[in-house]
Design a protein around this motif. Structure first.
Motif, PDB file in Angstrom:
ATOM      1  N   ASP A 149      10.191 -11.093  -6.468  1.00 17.81           N
ATOM      2  CA  ASP A 149       9.488 -10.860  -5.202  1.00 17.81           C
ATOM      3  C   ASP A 149       9.740  -9.445  -4.680  1.00 17.81           C
ATOM      4  N   PHE A 150      11.015  -9.038  -4.611  1.00 21.49           N
ATOM      5  CA  PHE A 150      11.329  -7.697  -4.121  1.00 21.49           C
ATOM      6  C   PHE A 150      10.651  -6.630  -4.982  1.00 21.49           C
ATOM      7  N   GLY A 151      10.586  -6.884  -6.297  1.00 23.89           N
ATOM      8  CA  GLY A 151      10.023  -5.908  -7.214  1.00 23.89           C
ATOM      9  C   GLY A 151       8.525  -5.796  -7.186  1.00 23.89           C
ATOM     10  N   LEU A 152       7.849  -6.670  -6.441  1.00 20.47           N
ATOM     11  CA  LEU A 152       6.389  -6.565  -6.336  1.00 20.47           C
ATOM     12  C   LEU A 152       5.968  -5.327  -5.556  1.00 20.47           C
ATOM     13  N   THR A 153       6.729  -4.976  -4.528  1.00 15.63           N
ATOM     14  CA  THR A 153       6.325  -3.869  -3.657  1.00 15.63           C
ATOM     15  C   THR A 153       7.340  -2.731  -3.632  1.00 15.63           C
ATOM     16  N   TYR A 154       8.393  -2.835  -4.465  1.00 11.11           N
ATOM     17  CA  TYR A 154       9.404  -1.779  -4.510  1.00 11.11           C
ATOM     18  C   TYR A 154      10.127  -1.868  -5.845  1.00 11.11           C
TER      19      TYR A 154
END
Length: 388
Positions: free
Chosen positions: A356-361
């Motif tokens: 999840d965190f890696g979707l936008t960063y």
């Protein structure tokens, strides 16, 4: 890990090795290593070796080696659990107290120091600080199966619940919107682990309390949540309508578009870290995107960042890093003792949260991101293997 300088995390494997050397006995974990242990070691090793190998291939030497060594530390940590039995109490107490400390510091930064967004120590910033704070809170909620199985269930359960709520507060005060996208999936994992064993009345009460909490975080202007959400929605509308104004949302979308174009040009071996930034600057100079995007050194998406810089090997290594622990832990989410189930839920939440965190960063583009991920996975797996 959010209140003290993050470099202190390096002490975790050292302490575990010391415990194994001083108090451990050979063979305390039965049949170590099993196939599952080797799979986890392979996933960690593949990520680190791929990172180093692609650095050498692109002629970048040791410029990014600090992002690969956390996975070697993780493998050492896992080996320590072959000799030392560690009480899970240390994990859950540390997560709860750490989450409370992080939320207290976030409140201090916002109220006493007057910062716009709580951001933690350098090199942490609001996005890293807020999302890792959210993860700590979710892991506290994961521990409830463990606390309810204990004789002193209510003090421990209360501590973990307060620690979980503190993690939500830390995230809200940081204004990090990316972590909120995956909250429904994280709540579903928690429900799979805990909810089906609760009476219907408890389920309804907990869902109502969670909705009221999230609603209050949105409604209170002091948290800044409503402003951040409204800005994101408006920015997306402007981008779809063709507005050229650069916002954090439109910048991400343009970086993803540019990274995807570069992947199509070199899908197998990628561009390397320096080559990626040079190519993005060239796209800006040629008018294919806003020139200001050339100053960003990662793609603000872990999958795109791994593929565009390290090619297909980098993509496959990242997917193995995500889905190997997800497969190992998810099998125990709905079964086993309270302690086993709590560790399985926590172990499932870590890759879910990082995806999840890696979707936008690009979380794993930072050494602290790789270190937190690798150590949490191996510590949770070591404890899970020992759990009765």
């Amino acid at each position: 890990m959010l209140v003290l300088p993050w470099q202190g995390l390096v002490l975790v494997p050292v302490l575990l090795l010391a415990a194994a050397w001083l108090g451990g006995e050979e063979g305390q974990i039965d049949a170590f290593p099993r196939r599952e242990d080797l799979l986890l070691v392979a996933a960690m090793g593949l990520q680190g070796l791929t990172w180093i190998g692609m650095l050498l291939l692109h002629g970048e030497g040791s410029s990014g080696i600090e992002k690969a060594w956390p996975f070697a530390l993780a493998m050492v940590t896992l080996l320590a659990f072959a000799r030392a039995r560690i009480r899970a109490t240390w994990l859950w107490a540390g997560l709860a107290l750490g989450s409370l400390a992080a939320s207290g510091w976030a409140l201090w930064q916002r109220i006493a120091e007057g910062t716009a967004r709580a951001n933690g120590h350098e090199p942490l910033h609001a996005i890293l600080f807020g999302n890792l704070g959210l993860l700590m809170g979710l892991l506290c909620f994961a521990g409830l199966s463990w606390s309810f199985a204990r004789r002193e269930r209510w003090p421990w359960s209360l501590l973990l619940i307060v620690g979980g709520l503190a993690g939500l507060l830390t995230s809200a005060l940081s204004g990090s919107r990316g972590g909120w996208i995956g909250l429904p999936l994280a709540i579903w994992v928690l429900y799979r682990g805990h909810g089906r064993r609760l009476p219907l009345g408890w389920r309804v009460t907990l869902v109502a309390a969670l909705m009221a909490l999230l609603g209050s975080l949105y409604a209170m202007p002091q948290t800044g949540v409503a402003t951040r959400v409204d800005n994101a929605v408006n920015s997306l509308r402007q981008y779809v309508a063709g507005d050229d104004e650069m916002t954090s949302v439109s910048a991400r979308l343009e970086m993803w578009r540019g990274s995807s174009q570069l992947i199509l040009e070199r899908p197998l071996l990628g561009w390397g870290a320096s080559g990626y930034q040079a190519a993005m600057r060239e796209r800006g100079a040629e008018g294919e995107q806003d020139p200001a995007l050339g100053r960003f050194w990662h793609a603000h998406n872990d999958i795109l960042d791994a593929w565009v810089k390290r090619g297909l090997p980098g993509l496959l290594a990242l997917l193995a890093l995500y889905f190997t622990p997800l497969w190992l832990f998810a099998r125990g989410v709905g079964a086993g003792s309270g302690e086993q189930r709590a560790l399985a839920v926590a172990g499932t939440l870590v890759p879910v949260a990082f995806i999840d965190f890696g979707l936008t960063y690009s979380f794993l583009a930072y050494p602290v991101g790789g270190l937190v991920y690798a150590l949490l996975i191996t510590i949770l797996w070591g404890l899970y293997r020992q759990a009765r």
